[in-house]
Scaffold this motif. Structure first.
Motif, PDB file in Angstrom:
ATOM      1  N   ALA A 156      67.185  17.695  31.336  1.00  0.00           N
ATOM      2  CA  ALA A 156      68.216  16.735  30.974  1.00  0.00           C
ATOM      3  C   ALA A 156      67.906  16.086  29.626  1.00  0.00           C
ATOM      4  CB  ALA A 156      68.335  15.677  32.070  1.00  0.00           C
ATOM      5  N   ILE A 157      66.614  15.856  29.409  1.00  0.00           N
ATOM      6  CA  ILE A 157      66.199  15.171  28.191  1.00  0.00           C
ATOM      7  C   ILE A 157      66.292  16.087  26.971  1.00  0.00           C
ATOM      8  CG2 ILE A 157      63.979  14.619  27.057  1.00  0.00           C
ATOM      9  CD1 ILE A 157      65.651  12.972  30.064  1.00  0.00           C
ATOM     10  N   ARG A 158      66.081  17.377  27.194  1.00  0.00           N
ATOM     11  CA  ARG A 158      66.112  18.311  26.073  1.00  0.00           C
ATOM     12  C   ARG A 158      67.512  18.443  25.490  1.00  0.00           C
ATOM     13  NH1 ARG A 158      63.948  23.260  28.461  1.00  0.00           N
ATOM     14  NH2 ARG A 158      62.561  21.934  29.677  1.00  0.00           N
ATOM     15  N   GLN A 159      68.515  18.423  26.347  1.00  0.00           N
ATOM     16  CA  GLN A 159      69.889  18.569  25.853  1.00  0.00           C
ATOM     17  C   GLN A 159      70.781  17.497  26.469  1.00  0.00           C
ATOM     18  OE1 GLN A 159      71.574  22.424  25.558  1.00  0.00           O
ATOM     19  NE2 GLN A 159      69.645  23.490  25.722  1.00  0.00           N
ATOM     20  N   LEU A 189      63.383   5.527  29.473  1.00  0.00           N
ATOM     21  CA  LEU A 189      64.111   4.848  30.534  1.00  0.00           C
ATOM     22  C   LEU A 189      65.586   4.679  30.196  1.00  0.00           C
ATOM     23  CD1 LEU A 189      61.496   2.186  31.665  1.00  0.00           C
ATOM     24  CD2 LEU A 189      62.162   4.283  32.838  1.00  0.00           C
ATOM     25  N   SER A 190      65.902   4.687  28.892  1.00  0.00           N
ATOM     26  CA  SER A 190      67.302   4.492  28.519  1.00  0.00           C
ATOM     27  C   SER A 190      68.173   5.644  29.015  1.00  0.00           C
ATOM     28  CB  SER A 190      67.435   4.350  27.001  1.00  0.00           C
ATOM     29  OG  SER A 190      67.205   5.598  26.384  1.00  0.00           O
ATOM     30  N   TYR A 191      67.567   6.841  29.192  1.00  0.00           N
ATOM     31  CA  TYR A 191      68.342   7.968  29.711  1.00  0.00           C
ATOM     32  C   TYR A 191      68.837   7.703  31.119  1.00  0.00           C
ATOM     33  CZ  TYR A 191      67.251  11.042  25.811  1.00  0.00           C
ATOM     34  OH  TYR A 191      67.172  11.598  24.585  1.00  0.00           O
ATOM     35  N   LEU A 192      68.032   6.986  31.860  1.00  0.00           N
ATOM     36  CA  LEU A 192      68.425   6.679  33.242  1.00  0.00           C
ATOM     37  C   LEU A 192      69.768   5.976  33.264  1.00  0.00           C
ATOM     38  CD1 LEU A 192      65.689   5.266  35.593  1.00  0.00           C
ATOM     39  CD2 LEU A 192      67.112   7.296  35.825  1.00  0.00           C
ATOM     40  N   LEU A 226      63.487  -0.870  39.466  1.00  0.00           N
ATOM     41  CA  LEU A 226      64.359  -0.357  38.408  1.00  0.00           C
ATOM     42  C   LEU A 226      65.647   0.210  39.008  1.00  0.00           C
ATOM     43  CD1 LEU A 226      64.406   0.277  35.306  1.00  0.00           C
ATOM     44  CD2 LEU A 226      63.500   2.533  35.914  1.00  0.00           C
ATOM     45  N   CYS A 227      65.506   0.997  40.053  1.00  0.00           N
ATOM     46  CA  CYS A 227      66.684   1.582  40.701  1.00  0.00           C
ATOM     47  C   CYS A 227      67.574   0.494  41.278  1.00  0.00           C
ATOM     48  CB  CYS A 227      66.263   2.541  41.812  1.00  0.00           C
ATOM     49  SG  CYS A 227      65.600   4.087  41.182  1.00  0.00           S
TER      50      CYS A 227
END
Ligand code: C2E
Ligand code: MG
Ligand code: MG
Ligand code: MG
Length: 278
Positions: A156-159, A189-192, A226-227
């Motif tokens: 997910a992080i790669r693309q 964490l911002s991706y979350l 966090l969740c």
């Protein structure tokens, strides 16, 4: 004597190296034919609501019965399948089979619960992912609400842009999404916040040392908090002991997957387990 021992060790070393190379080569070759030979099957592991003890979901896990080697673990052949470009047809079969099985179980009286299907990076990137998912659901006559797709953060992080676009399209259909193995990748964490994730699965490597490693305990607690603040559901993977379970419950995580409740089971055993716990 020393010389003999040395020779023995030397020979053993070479045999060990050789056999693993040969085995890897054989596995790669056989992997090409495993689908058409019907050597794959799915096992299913229950996800449990620990407050009630009831099954609240399942995860499908692929198994390969190799004619010579017996069961080959997915940890070994899934990376190989990815390298060889075989993960898309194999993953497509998994989607079809998991959906078919759920429809069959529902017809046999199982309450509607979600089934998780693991998606590999190349499947997400593939242009036909949405088509394959729709076809699997249609063929089985299964509601999209009963499908959960598990993705790992590393891909997910790669693309991120590509991934977010596809994930949103899946969610529009009512399919839910889980972030698998959370904490082992390199996600910021911002991706979350940006990924449209319903559930985050805390990786078993953090769960394993609960009761022994206060750093892992702190990480698990932080992920749960966090969740909670992001409005994401949280599940703990790899729960094996009562001590781990009690820690997770105390800290607000009650959705549990692990040997403590059940190993992944073949279909007939899983059906019986769910009928007793629903
Ligand atoms: P995963 O998706 O994180 O699946 C959880 C793994 O942890 C499974 O291993 C499961 O058997 C194991 N597990 C569950 N509870 C416990 C526990 O209490 N203790 C321990 N030690 N282990 C536990 P499995 O079935 O060998 O699968 C390994 C990995 O292979 C999966 O990790 C997933 O990344 C991949 N995989 C499995 N099936 C598929 C599939 O259909 N498609 C794709 N793309 N990957 C798959
Ligand atoms: Mg998974
Ligand atoms: Mg996992
Ligand atoms: Mg894993």
């Amino acid at each position: 004597e020393a010389k003999g021992q040395g020779q023995g060790r030397y020979r053993f070393y070479h045999e060990a190296q050789g056999s693993s190379r040969v085995e890897r080569f054989t596995l790669a070759n056989d992997l090409r034919r495993a689908l058409e030979q019907g050597e794959f099957s799915l096992h299913y592991q229950p996800k449990i609501d620990a407050h009630t003890g009831q099954v609240c979901g399942l995860e499908s896990l692929i198994r390969w019965q190799h004619a010579e080697y017996g069961m080959v673990s997915p940890g070994r052949f899934i990376p190989l399948a990815e390298e060889m470009g075989l993960i898309v047809p194999i993953g497509r079969w998994v989607l079809q089979e998991a959906c078919r099985q759920m429809a069959e179980w529902q017809a046999a009286g199982m309450a509607p619960i979600r089934v998780g299907v693991n998606l590999a990076g190349p499947q997400i990137a593939h242009e036909s992912l949405l088509e394959h998912v729709d076809q699997a659901l249609d063929a089985a006559g299964l509601s999209p609400q009963l499908l959960d797709l598990e993705i790992t953060e590393s891909f997910a992080i790669r693309q991120p842009e590509l991934t977010i676009g596809k994930l949103n399209q899946l969610r529009e259909r009512g399919i839910t999404l889980s972030m698998d193995d959370f904490g082992t990748g390199y996600s910021s964490l911002s991706y979350l916040k940006r990924f449209p994730i319903d559930t985050l699965k805390i990786d078993q490597s953090f769960v394993r040392d609960i009761g022994r490693d206060s750093d892992d305990e702190a990480i698990v607690r932080a992920i749960i908090v966090l969740c909670q603040s992001l409005g994401i559901k949280v599940l703990a993977e790899g729960v094996e002991t009562d001590e781990q379970l009690q820690f997770l419950l105390r800290n607000g995580c009650s959705t549990i997957q692990g040997y403590y409740f059940s190993k992944p089971l073949p279909p007939d055993e899983l059906f019986d387990y769910v009928m007793e716990h629903q």
